[in-house]
Each structure stands twice: as structure tokens, then as C-alpha cells.
Design an enzyme around this catalytic site. Structure first.
Site, mmCIF file in Angstrom:
data_model
loop_
_atom_site.group_PDB
_atom_site.id
_atom_site.type_symbol
_atom_site.label_atom_id
_atom_site.label_comp_id
_atom_site.label_asym_id
_atom_site.label_seq_id
_atom_site.Cartn_x
_atom_site.Cartn_y
_atom_site.Cartn_z
ATOM 1 C CD GLU A 45 -2.752 1.171 2.521
ATOM 2 O OE1 GLU A 45 -3.825 1.790 2.458
ATOM 3 O OE2 GLU A 45 -2.384 0.538 3.532
ATOM 4 C CE LYS A 115 -7.765 1.420 3.149
ATOM 5 N NZ LYS A 115 -6.585 2.018 3.827
ATOM 6 C CB CYS A 157 -4.901 -1.374 4.236
ATOM 7 S SG CYS A 157 -4.109 -1.218 5.861
#
Length: 280
Positions: A45, A115, A157
Site C-alpha cells: 500500500e 479502497k 488494508c
């Protein structure tokens, strides 16, 4: 590449303030992984930028013309690999996103994942971080096909904390889930491995996470420990906090054996409950 087995490489690289140096470092590590036989390579990331709300706007790029995507496309083609470009800050239509791109062996763009779940937490005395102060969430499930070999689902994440995302990916045929991520020194030791093993075991898929290497001088200190977990819930490859490459064989025959031995996919009570993928 075998029809039922391929090599995955996770690049746990150091990330600094120079975007140009970050891209050069990524390219070197990609080449090393490919030379050692990796068919699919994943960056961490925010591999081109320090991770922090104060950096996202400064480092953000448009996907079509940004130097990071041009470098990723070239690296995938030059090394004849599938490449998941960790994530980068993306600017699009006046908004900022935390975005992962996927590239094929011909250098073509296969998929884009923005995301979905933004990292907004507040643990008193330990860490407060609010991605939503600068970023907008994505609204799409993202997967790609590695030829005829394997369908791969992508999260970034904080996405790993949401079991429904993984469940839908597995239901849609994904056998490997990749999560470029940068857990911190509070949540990392507590939850990093646990979440990976949970997503893998519940869905009988491989799960892999790629973290930046740890830098104690950074404003956000990453946990590291990039890992690969099998459908049995076993950590089959991992590392410490330092810069390194994690390799693992993704064995789809092994996955099928586990699913035949413990056939939860066919034993779910869809007459009682269901996880539903909504249409946008």
C-alpha cells in the site's frame, strides 16, 4: 506457469519521500522477483508515497498519465508477469482515492480497485488516523483473471476487516485474495495475522498481504510482516519488519483438496442466511 500452481511474490519495500526513488526501488524489486520465478508480484500500500493524510494530495496522480502507472505497466511487460501495483494516491474528478492497479504481462491495465473501507480509527493514547479527511471511498468489487489459472480478488488494508467483501469474492470464484496494506504498531501485532488467517479459513482461499518495510523515522510506522496464508489457515510464508521479498507457491490442487475434505461451500444454509452483493 502450471495450470494448478504458480509463484507469488510480495515486495516489502522501504518507502521514502522521493517518488522517483520509490519507483526505481519498486522496479528493481519487481525484476528480482521475476528473475526468481514469480508469476504474480504485489507491491505494498502507498508504495510511491509516504502514508499519511498530509501526503495524499501532493503525491496523487491520474491513472492514465501518472508516472507510477507508466512505470508499473513497463515493469509488468518487461518482466512478463502479472503485477498488482500495491496502491497509490489517485486524483480523479476532483477527488482523491487510495487506488490499486493491476497489470498484465503485456503491460495492459487489467483492473482498478479504489479502497472501499476508509481507515478511520481512534484508539486513545495510541493512534488516531482518518483517511476520510482527504480520501473518498471506492464503490466496486475488484477481481482479475490470471489467464486460465486463477481468479484473484483485491482489497486494500482496512478492507480486510470486512468479512463480507472476502465472502463475496470467494463466492464469485476468487481463490486468492490480495490485500496491499500498512497496518501500524498498534493494530499490526494484534490483528494483522489474525485477520489474514480468518479470511483464508472462512472462505477456503489463499490470502496474501503486502506491507511496506518499517521505518521508525516515518510519521506513520508500518508493522511489516508481509505474509501468505493457505486455505487451511496456515501461515505458509512471512517475514519480519525489514525490507524483503516473500515468496509462496499458490497450489490450487491443495485448495481443492481442502474444500473437498471440509465442504463448507456446499453446506451453507442459504435458506436461513445470505451475504448479498448489491448492484451499483
Amino acid at each position: 506457469m502450471s495450470i494448478t500452481k504458480f509463484k507469488l511474490a510480495l515486495l516489502q519495500i522501504a518507502v521514502g519521500v522521493s517518488k522517483a526513488e520509490n519507483l526505481l526501488r519498486a522496479s528493481r524489486f519487481i525484476k528480482e522477483a521475476a528473475e526468481k520465478g514469480a508469476h504474480l508480484v504485489t507491491l505494498p500500500e502507498c508504495f510511491n508515497s509516504p502514508y499519511g493524510t498530509g501526503y495524499f494530495a501532493e503525491y496523487a496522480e491520474q491513472l492514465e498519465t501518472g508516472e507510477s502507472c507508466l512505470a508499473l505497466s513497463a515493469a509488468a511487460k518487461e518482466n512478463n508477469i502479472y503485477l498488482v501495483g500495491g496502491s497509490i494516491p489517485e486524483k480523479k474528478d476532483g477527488k482523491l482515492y487510495n487506488t490499486s492497479t493491476v497489470w498484465g504481462p503485456d503491460g495492459g491495465l487489467l483492473a482498478v480497485h479504489r479502497k472501499v473501507h476508509l481507515f478511520d480509527i481512534d484508539i486513545p493514547g495510541k493512534i488516531r488516523f482518518q483517511e476520510s479527511e482527504t480520501l473518498s471511498p471506492g464503490n466496486e468489487f475488484t477481481s482479475f483473471q490470471m489467464g486460465d489459472v486463477c481468479k484473484v480478488g483485491i482489497g486494500i488494508c482496512y478492507d480486510i476487516r470486512f468479512a463480507e467483501l472476502a465472502q463475496i469474492y470467494a463466492r464469485n470464484g476468487c481463490k486468492l485474495l490480495l490485500y496491499p496494506g500498512a497496518f501500524n504498531m498498534t493494530t499490526g501485532p494484534a490483528h494483522w495475522e489474525l485477520l489474514q488467517r480468518g479470511r483464508a479459513l472462512d472462505n477456503q482461499v489463499y490470502v496474501a498481504t503486502a506491507s511496506p518495510a518499517r521505518s521508525e523515522s516515518s510519521s506513520y510506522v508500518a508493522w511489516g510482516h508481509s505474509s501468505v496464508v493457505s486455505p487451511w489457515g496456515e501461515v505458509i510464508a512471512t517475514t519480519n519488519e525489514k525490507e524483503s521479498i516473500v515468496y509462496a507457491d499458490i497450489d490450487l490442487d491443495h485448495l481443492q483438496q481442502i474444500r473437498s475434505q471440509i465442504p463448507v461451500t456446499h453446506q451453507r444454509r442459504s435458506d436461513m442466511y445470505e451475504v448479498v452483493q448489491k448492484k451499483n
